[in-house]
Design a protein around this motif. Structure first.
Motif, PDB file in Angstrom:
ATOM      1  N   CYS A   1      -6.861  -6.797   0.559  1.00 59.71           N
ATOM      2  CA  CYS A   1      -5.722  -7.460   1.204  1.00 59.71           C
ATOM      3  C   CYS A   1      -5.993  -7.759   2.682  1.00 59.71           C
ATOM      4  O   CYS A   1      -5.438  -8.718   3.227  1.00 59.71           O
ATOM      5  CB  CYS A   1      -4.427  -6.695   0.998  1.00 59.71           C
TER       6      CYS A   1
ATOM      7  N   SER B   1      -1.687  -5.744  -0.550  1.00 58.16           N
ATOM      8  CA  SER B   1      -1.554  -5.431  -1.979  1.00 58.16           C
ATOM      9  C   SER B   1      -1.753  -3.961  -2.318  1.00 58.16           C
ATOM     10  O   SER B   1      -1.163  -3.468  -3.284  1.00 58.16           O
ATOM     11  CB  SER B   1      -2.516  -6.303  -2.769  1.00 58.16           C
ATOM     12  N   GLY B   2      -2.559  -3.228  -1.542  1.00 59.79           N
ATOM     13  CA  GLY B   2      -2.768  -1.831  -1.918  1.00 59.79           C
ATOM     14  C   GLY B   2      -3.529  -1.042  -0.875  1.00 59.79           C
ATOM     15  O   GLY B   2      -4.046  -1.603   0.101  1.00 59.79           O
TER      16      GLY B   2
ATOM     17  N   GLU C   1      -6.516  -1.734   1.552  1.00 62.89           N
ATOM     18  CA  GLU C   1      -7.761  -2.086   0.877  1.00 62.89           C
ATOM     19  C   GLU C   1      -8.364  -3.348   1.500  1.00 62.89           C
ATOM     20  O   GLU C   1      -7.624  -4.241   1.923  1.00 62.89           O
ATOM     21  CB  GLU C   1      -7.492  -2.335  -0.604  1.00 62.89           C
TER      22      GLU C   1
ATOM     23  N   ASN D   1      -6.377  -0.338  -9.735  1.00 66.49           N
ATOM     24  CA  ASN D   1      -4.993   0.083  -9.596  1.00 66.49           C
ATOM     25  C   ASN D   1      -4.153  -0.133 -10.852  1.00 66.49           C
ATOM     26  O   ASN D   1      -3.148   0.540 -11.039  1.00 66.49           O
ATOM     27  CB  ASN D   1      -4.351  -0.659  -8.420  1.00 66.49           C
TER      28      ASN D   1
ATOM     29  N   ALA E   1      -0.151   0.743  -4.745  1.00 64.62           N
ATOM     30  CA  ALA E   1      -0.448  -0.685  -4.944  1.00 64.62           C
ATOM     31  C   ALA E   1       0.700  -1.386  -5.672  1.00 64.62           C
ATOM     32  O   ALA E   1       1.455  -0.754  -6.413  1.00 64.62           O
ATOM     33  CB  ALA E   1      -1.738  -0.866  -5.732  1.00 64.62           C
TER      34      ALA E   1
ATOM     35  N   GLY F   1     -10.665  -5.092  -5.404  1.00 64.47           N
ATOM     36  CA  GLY F   1      -9.477  -5.421  -6.202  1.00 64.47           C
ATOM     37  C   GLY F   1      -9.550  -6.809  -6.820  1.00 64.47           C
ATOM     38  O   GLY F   1      -8.725  -7.149  -7.678  1.00 64.47           O
TER      39      GLY F   1
ATOM     40  N   ASN G   1       0.838  -1.200   0.000  1.00 67.42           N
ATOM     41  CA  ASN G   1       0.000   0.000   0.000  1.00 67.42           C
ATOM     42  C   ASN G   1       0.874   1.251   0.000  1.00 67.42           C
ATOM     43  O   ASN G   1       0.434   2.310  -0.421  1.00 67.42           O
ATOM     44  CB  ASN G   1      -0.941   0.004   1.213  1.00 67.42           C
TER      45      ASN G   1
ATOM     46  N   LYS H   1       0.611  -3.077  -8.163  1.00 65.23           N
ATOM     47  CA  LYS H   1       0.387  -3.178  -9.611  1.00 65.23           C
ATOM     48  C   LYS H   1       1.455  -2.463 -10.438  1.00 65.23           C
ATOM     49  O   LYS H   1       1.669  -2.797 -11.603  1.00 65.23           O
ATOM     50  CB  LYS H   1      -0.985  -2.606  -9.965  1.00 65.23           C
TER      51      LYS H   1
END
Lengths: 330, 330
Positions: free
Chosen positions: A279, A304-305, A276, A81, A51, A232, A45, A53
């Motif tokens: 995750c 993850s984000g 998020e 993302n 993220a 996500g 994050n 990504k």
């Protein structure tokens, strides 16, 4: 590069190193004490664009540039993302990006993608976005798929790889599964740096296409976008490529929506990080796995984000779940 | 130690070093670009117990132990982070802590204070809490005041000191003002490590007793607890000791409730950190100060804590404020 090998992650890591953050690890003494195990969080994050990504998008564009096949423009479709990731990566390499975003996406994500210098086209539906992308590809634009792409998979795997290189002696690694790019990369990272670690995917029960695909041995496609709070992983289907890696995982955990909300509140409270629901979801799987363990374990969770709309914040905090402390006893 | 000197912060820093986190600095490229200046955040929300308050409590108990005046029990009253701070510090030193918390405090804060091993007494009102504390003191317990204490002030100042030692070339430092302990310590830290830096306090307009006290040259006491969303600065009055430092600041900014909410949303979005409205508030002052500047400036913001109840999260996110991007143009 048709298939992805564990070694490809090292190439990806070297390639993207100057463009991304090596994100820190976090843990909560309170959580570890409550569970009786060690849970270590990789804070993607705090990655640029908020993220993981960016890793996959950056690796893809840099690899194509090295190969000499990166055109003067790239395109993608995404409501999340991946949109910002491709826009950011394209700007770094000085190529034009056109991103198709379905109108359901939040205004803040559209603004963030535009702020990265991309042309953002807001479309009525995902179908229209896909058709528009096809037209751009026919005119020579490079398409960056959000997960069905070996460079994307190798890039996403570098998040877990970094954590393992940074000394996390993980007995198990948990991450969320949408299209399967992060899970595929995470599995590859463990093969490279910690083959004894188990790897588990977490998926909302109402969006369990990946788990069902693994059970069926073929791609199970959802008929419509599942409205899980874990936005996500609303993907309709995995790809043949990601399925081949998902079949090698140690298991899947299907998570209820109220578990996702519970852990979104608690991880926010314990780690003081904005993460998020996608995750936070992993923690429900972690707890179920730990309940089956007889010795003290170390778990790595890929956060993850952290891109959350105001609407999703409202949904997370609608009810107070902080009065019920986390534990292994249900 | 009746008055606090800048050098006392170095003593405090050495004293508490092994008990606290040296918290990291954060910044947002997006924010810096939007403002045309550099804003650097000291992340005390990532401090143990989720707030800078541990610094002052730890410094106080350690100093008393060195002096040989630390008894076998300590007591405090607080509805917020000071409760956990004293409980945590007492446990570290193996002394008993009794913490009086008014019943309005959130269940999660009470649970967190109990989790630090303290006896928590939930009282009907602040008045009853104060009377109960007086009784304990008469029986020999050591009272730790949340701000009117030289060791507490010196401890709180180490947050700013660390940031300046870590290389922040601040033209101005901003922090929230409740009882004035953090502001006093922050002012002392700049005298020690960066005397050319301006120091500004931010206060909710509906709880502006500190600013009014400075203007009046004497303590102005609020008649009742102001229900600002910045719950870390609901203090009724500063003390003579903290007022003497507050009078040396470069200024105060009084902030509206909707500005506090706006910056709570935006800092959460930009930094991916969970931060209390109390410290998000500072950004309203930062923006007003930057509007008066003609050259590019570097600002240090002390993010004082990250302990937020579900109820406050709901209040922060009730309306979507993320559609209006931050800028210096109002």
């Amino acid at each position: 590069m048709s298939d992805v090998l564990p070694e490809d992650l090292l190439t990806a890591q070297a390639r993207i190193a100057l463009f991304i953050h090596r994100t820190p690890l976090f843990q909560s003494d309170t959580l570890n004490k409550a569970l009786g195990h060690s849970v270590i969080f990789k804070a993607e994050n705090l990655q640029k664009i908020g993220a993981f990504k960016l890793r996959g998008a950056m690796n893809t564009l840099l690899a194509l540039k090295e190969e000499g096949t990166l055109g003067r423009s790239v395109c993608a479709f995404s409501s999340g993302n991946h949109a910002q990731a491709v826009a950011y990566a394209a700007r770094e390499l000085g190529v034009k990006a056109t991103i198709f975003i379905p109108k359901q996406a939040s205004a803040v994500k559209i603004a963030a993608t535009r702020a990265c210098g991309a042309d953002v086209v807001v479309t009525e539906s995902r179908q229209i976005a896909e058709a528009s992308v096809a037209e751009l590809i026919s005119k020579g634009a490079t398409f960056v798929h959000p997960y069905d792409n070996p460079y994307v998979i190798a890039g996403q795997g570098t998040a877990c790889l970094e954590a393992l290189q940074d000394g996390v002696e993980a007995d198990a690694v948990f991450a969320p599964c949408g299209g399967g790019g992060l899970m595929s990369g995470t599995w590859l990272a463990t093969r490279l740096a910690r083959p004894q670690a188990k790897v588990y995917a977490c998926e909302p029960k109402m969006a369990n296409d990946a788990h069902r695909s693994v059970q069926a041995g073929e791609i199970v496609r959802l008929s419509e976008t599942p409205m899980t709070i874990a936005d996500g992983v609303r993907t309709l289907a995995v790809s043949s490529r990601t399925l081949s890696y998902l079949q090698r995982l140690d298991g899947f955990y299907e998570v209820e929506e109220d578990e996702i909300v519970y852990w979104s509140q608690w991880l926010s409270h314990l780690l003081k990080l904005v993460i998020e629901p996608t995750c936070a979801m992993s923690m429900a799987g972690v707890v179920r796995w730990l309940q089956t363990q007889t010795e003290r374990k170390t778990v790595l969770v890929i956060l993850s984000g952290g891109n959350i709309s105001a609407e999703t914040h409202q949904a997370i905090w609608a009810l107070d779940r902080l009065s019920l402390l986390p534990s292994l006893i249900e």
